[in-house]
Design a protein around this motif. Structure first.
Motif, PDB file in Angstrom:
ATOM      1  N   ASN A  32       2.748 -12.392   3.500  1.00  0.00           N
ATOM      2  CA  ASN A  32       1.845 -11.321   3.087  1.00  0.00           C
ATOM      3  C   ASN A  32       2.401  -9.992   3.585  1.00  0.00           C
ATOM      4  OD1 ASN A  32      -0.187 -12.993   1.892  1.00  0.00           O
ATOM      5  ND2 ASN A  32      -0.860 -13.560   3.961  1.00  0.00           N
ATOM      6  N   LYS A  34       2.232  -5.721   3.726  1.00  0.00           N
ATOM      7  CA  LYS A  34       1.419  -4.532   3.494  1.00  0.00           C
ATOM      8  C   LYS A  34       2.084  -3.706   2.383  1.00  0.00           C
ATOM      9  CE  LYS A  34       3.594  -2.578   7.632  1.00  0.00           C
ATOM     10  NZ  LYS A  34       3.405  -2.287   9.049  1.00  0.00           N
ATOM     11  N   SER A  68       1.480  -6.807   8.957  1.00  0.00           N
ATOM     12  CA  SER A  68       0.565  -5.707   9.296  1.00  0.00           C
ATOM     13  C   SER A  68       0.488  -5.444  10.796  1.00  0.00           C
ATOM     14  CB  SER A  68      -0.837  -6.005   8.752  1.00  0.00           C
ATOM     15  OG  SER A  68      -1.322  -7.233   9.268  1.00  0.00           O
TER      16      SER A  68
END
Length: 208
Positions: A32, A34, A68
């Motif tokens: 994942n 950002k 993140s």
């Protein structure tokens, strides 16, 4: 490939190394990112750099972090939101991350003959003990570069010169540590550096 190697120099510090065998597609689908990281990786012209960038995110996950959790300061030094210290490196098919309670720096470089050509740009004092005719000359030059790069990443100060401000004490390539100094303005600091070789690569790391 999963994690290649994990090293624990002390109870507060861990090094993780990744061998990048996955495709760009496999790497990006499993993390994942950002928005700014996604934009950055898509904008990279080299798939080798893309895969290096993404493998670092997989290493972060191996530490229990997400993309993140990572941010960079004005000097380009990476930081973690929880306050732990981090340093990052990747070269060709290997990447590495070191996380610690202390200040750290790490570098991986491929051992290549071309380093002979640029040696004068980062070596000064070290020429006193180097011998260009020795079989391990390229490996020693690569180790010196890695040591100085890891110090540079730890110090993260504009104006610091590999050649003028970083000194690596004589060492044997069969050893796994050496001593190095930073002598820059009012700072004169001694560091214990550890390094290792694998599959034609050298990795050096420092924990302050």
């Amino acid at each position: 490939m999963p994690l290649y190697k994990t090293i624990t120099p002390n109870s507060q510090t861990t090094v993780k190394i990744w061998k990048i065998t996955e495709s760009y597609k496999d790497l990006i689908e499993a993390v994942n990112l950002k928005p700014e990281s996604l934009e950055r990786v898509i904008g990279m012209k080299s798939e080798l750099h893309q895969r290096g960038f993404l493998s670092v995110r997989h290493l972060l996950a191996a530490f229990g972090y997400e993309d993140s959790d990572l941010f960079y300061d004005a000097n380009g030094k990476p930081h973690l939101k929880d306050g732990k210290h981090i340093s990052i490196t990747h070269s060709f098919q290997f990447s590495a991350v070191i996380v610690s309670d202390c200040s750290v720096g790490i570098d991986i470089e491929k051992q290549r003959e071309k380093i002979r050509i640029i040696a004068h740009k980062f070596v000064d004092y070290e020429f006193e003990y180097l011998n260009e005719s020795e079989a391990d000359y390229v490996n020693k030059l690569t180790a010196i570069w890695c040591v100085k790069e890891s110090l540079y990443k730890l110090f993260a100060t504009p104006g610091l010169s590999f050649k003028d401000h970083c000194l690596v004490i004589p060492f044997g390539v069969d050893s796994d540590e050496t001593v190095a100094w930073i002598d820059y303005k009012e700072n004169k600091c001694r560091f214990q550096i550890r390094f290792l070789e694998f599959e034609g690569f050298t990795c050096a790391y420092v924990v302050a």
